[in-house]
Enzyme design. Structure first.
Site, PDB file in Angstrom:
ATOM      1  N   SER A  61       0.914  -1.319  -0.146  1.00  0.00           N
ATOM      2  CA  SER A  61       0.159   0.043   0.011  1.00  0.00           C
ATOM      3  C   SER A  61       0.853   1.320  -0.063  1.00  0.00           C
ATOM      4  CB  SER A  61      -1.112  -0.061   1.251  1.00  0.00           C
ATOM      5  OG  SER A  61      -1.991   0.813   0.958  1.00  0.00           O
ATOM      6  N   ASP A 105       9.867   5.687 -10.347  1.00  0.00           N
ATOM      7  CA  ASP A 105       9.390   6.179 -11.687  1.00  0.00           C
ATOM      8  C   ASP A 105      10.013   7.699 -11.797  1.00  0.00           C
ATOM      9  OD1 ASP A 105       7.794   4.052 -12.206  1.00  0.00           O
ATOM     10  OD2 ASP A 105       5.964   5.120 -12.086  1.00  0.00           O
ATOM     11  N   LYS A 157      -0.805  -4.366  -3.070  1.00  0.00           N
ATOM     12  CA  LYS A 157      -2.035  -3.853  -2.626  1.00  0.00           C
ATOM     13  C   LYS A 157      -2.256  -2.364  -3.162  1.00  0.00           C
ATOM     14  CE  LYS A 157      -5.358  -2.272  -0.001  1.00  0.00           C
ATOM     15  NZ  LYS A 157      -5.737  -0.793  -0.041  1.00  0.00           N
TER      16      LYS A 157
END
Length: 465
Positions: free
Chosen positions: A316, A327, A341
């Site tokens: 999460s 990224d 998740k």
């Protein structure tokens, strides 16, 4: 859901046994919605309700029947949507403060049994030897089969100092294990830090709580003071971090990213479920009334070489941070594939001190990757030889949960494609299935930490040249 949903936030993973649900609250405002009611289905529901009231072997109250119906309606959707009665809702609110009573395990439901997603570090369950992937089949003398998850969680709660006997089925163990756990008031230290060695800092985030961003800022400033100047490298440890508050994830990411860099975005069916959260105070303070605790953080932390450690217990909010830094080319992600998740749960109060926890959206990394049922694949796969193969062979992941939400881009159950470091084992040895613990904080025998430091030293040499 309304605009106010955006003002309050979203939540993370699972129910926690007697402790917390990793989450952030949202208020629900009245919204006029035209619903086409399924008349035939409602007639069938009414008939079943009437038959139970008149013919069941024992009298059943209306409240019990309606509550059971609501539980079934939500639990039938996905593993993270749930009904929170007054006790569970109160426990959840207390849990985000970082202090709560219970055992210290995050759990879900699988095939009618309680399945341990992750024991939280430095809690009674963790210290007693409860492991990720354990199936709890009995609580003292009560069989779990037939209980709802909320019922099981209630039984695991109790007065600090009292004990509960957990009967556990563990993979590769020939017979059930019995583990006695003493309940406690749990105070989770969400940020730990130390100089791993001169010039190189080590920070572990164990859980994303209300004050995690502030605690991280303090820890980073202290590290620079201890080092008598800017660091040459930093390891951010998110291993076995089950998640928590979304604002905490944005704050941790913002500590290392340029202002207004995209951290995460969400996509859902309503306009309110579509958000773009950037490294901006507006997104990690979110109406808290606090001053910007990151504004005085030394600029060196925006550029210091970084390695982020993850494993199958990183979920999460942890995956949001790892995905954002990966990224944005800000850090090298090292370890093993994360939990996966990537769905958003919103807490919707019902007005009678109860609430529902409803999945409302999916998380996406800045480049548009869905985390759900995939997780974050490390740039460099490094597995601890002491637990080699466990994460890939035995670790419970989102994709393993019954009725898990699908990935909108297609699920991927394959192993990470990056090659393990030279000399590492890639298959689990007999008896390794129970070994999932992270090494003692900053321990010299922490293999993954040492590999991260070696990489940072090499990066430091190259920068110098």
């Amino acid at each position: 859901m309304s605009r106010r949903l955006k003002e309050y936030g979203l939540i993370g993973i699972g129910l926690v046994a007697g402790i917390l649900v990793s989450l952030q609250f949202s208020a629900v405002a009245d919204k006029d919605t035209e619903l086409s009611l399924p008349v035939e289905e409602l007639r069938a529901f009414s008939e079943v309700f009437g038959r139970i009231k008149s013919d069941y072997v024992e009298p059943v109250s209306d409240k019990t029947l309606i509550t059971s119906a609501i539980n079934g309606m939500l639990s039938g959707l996905d593993p993270h949507s749930a009904y929170l009665d007054a006790d569970a809702f109160k426990e959840l609110q207390v849990g985000t403060q970082g202090e709560f009573g219970g055992l210290g395990i995050e759990v879900g439901m699988e095939d009618g049994l309680v399945k341990v997603i992750s024991p939280i570090e430095d809690t009674p369950a963790f210290n007693a030897g409860v492991k990720s992937g354990d199936l709890i089949i009995k609580l003292d003398d009560t069989l779990v089969k037939g209980l709802t998850l909320n019922d099981a969680v209630k039984r695991m709660r109790g007065k600090p100092g009292s004990s509960i006997l957990l009967t556990i089925v563990r993979k590769n163990e020939p017979k059930p294990l019995q583990i006695s756990v003493t309940r406690a008031v749990i105070k989770v230290q969400s940020v730990k830090s130390k100089l791993a060695e001169p010039g190189f800092g080590f920070v572990r985030v164990t859980q994303f709580q209300e004050h995690t961003g502030e605690n991280l800022a303090t820890a980073l400033q202290n590290l620079q003071k201890q080092n008598n100047g800017p660091l040459q490298g930093l390891v951010l440890d998110l291993r076995n971090d089950p998640g928590g508050l979304l604002t905490g994830a944005v704050a941790v990411s913002a500590a290392f990213l340029p202002k207004d860099a995209l951290v995460v975005y969400t996509e859902g069916r309503t306009e309110d479920a579509k958000m773009r959260l950037t490294a901006s105070p507006d997104n990690y303070l979110r109406g808290s009334g606090k001053s910007d605790y990151l504004k005085d953080l030394p600029e060196a932390f925006k550029t210091v070489p970084m390695v982020v450690l993850v494993n199958g217990g990183s979920a999460s909010a942890s995956e949001i941070v790892a995905g954002a830094l990966q990224d944005q080319k800000r850090a090298v992600i090292m370890g093993t594939q994360s939990f996966g998740k990537g769905s958003v749960q919103t807490i919707l109060p019902l007005g009678n001190n109860t609430a529902i926890k409803l999945t409302t959206a999916r998380y996406y990394t800045p480049s548009g990757r869905s985390i759900q049922a995939k997780g974050i694949v490390p740039d460099i796969v490094v597995e601890d030889p002491a637990t080699a193969g466990f994460d890939n062979a035995f670790r419970l992941r989102e994709v393993d949960l019954d009725k898990h939400l699908s990935n909108s881009q297609g699920e991927d159950k394959s192993e990470p494609t990056a090659k393990p470091a030279k000399g590492q084992q890639t298959k689990a040895k007999d008896g390794d299935a129970g070994k999932v613990e992270v090494a003692e904080f900053g321990a010299k025998n922490d293999y993954q930490l040492n590999q991260a430091l070696n990489l940072l030293k090499g990066m430091s040499i190259l920068r110098g040249k």
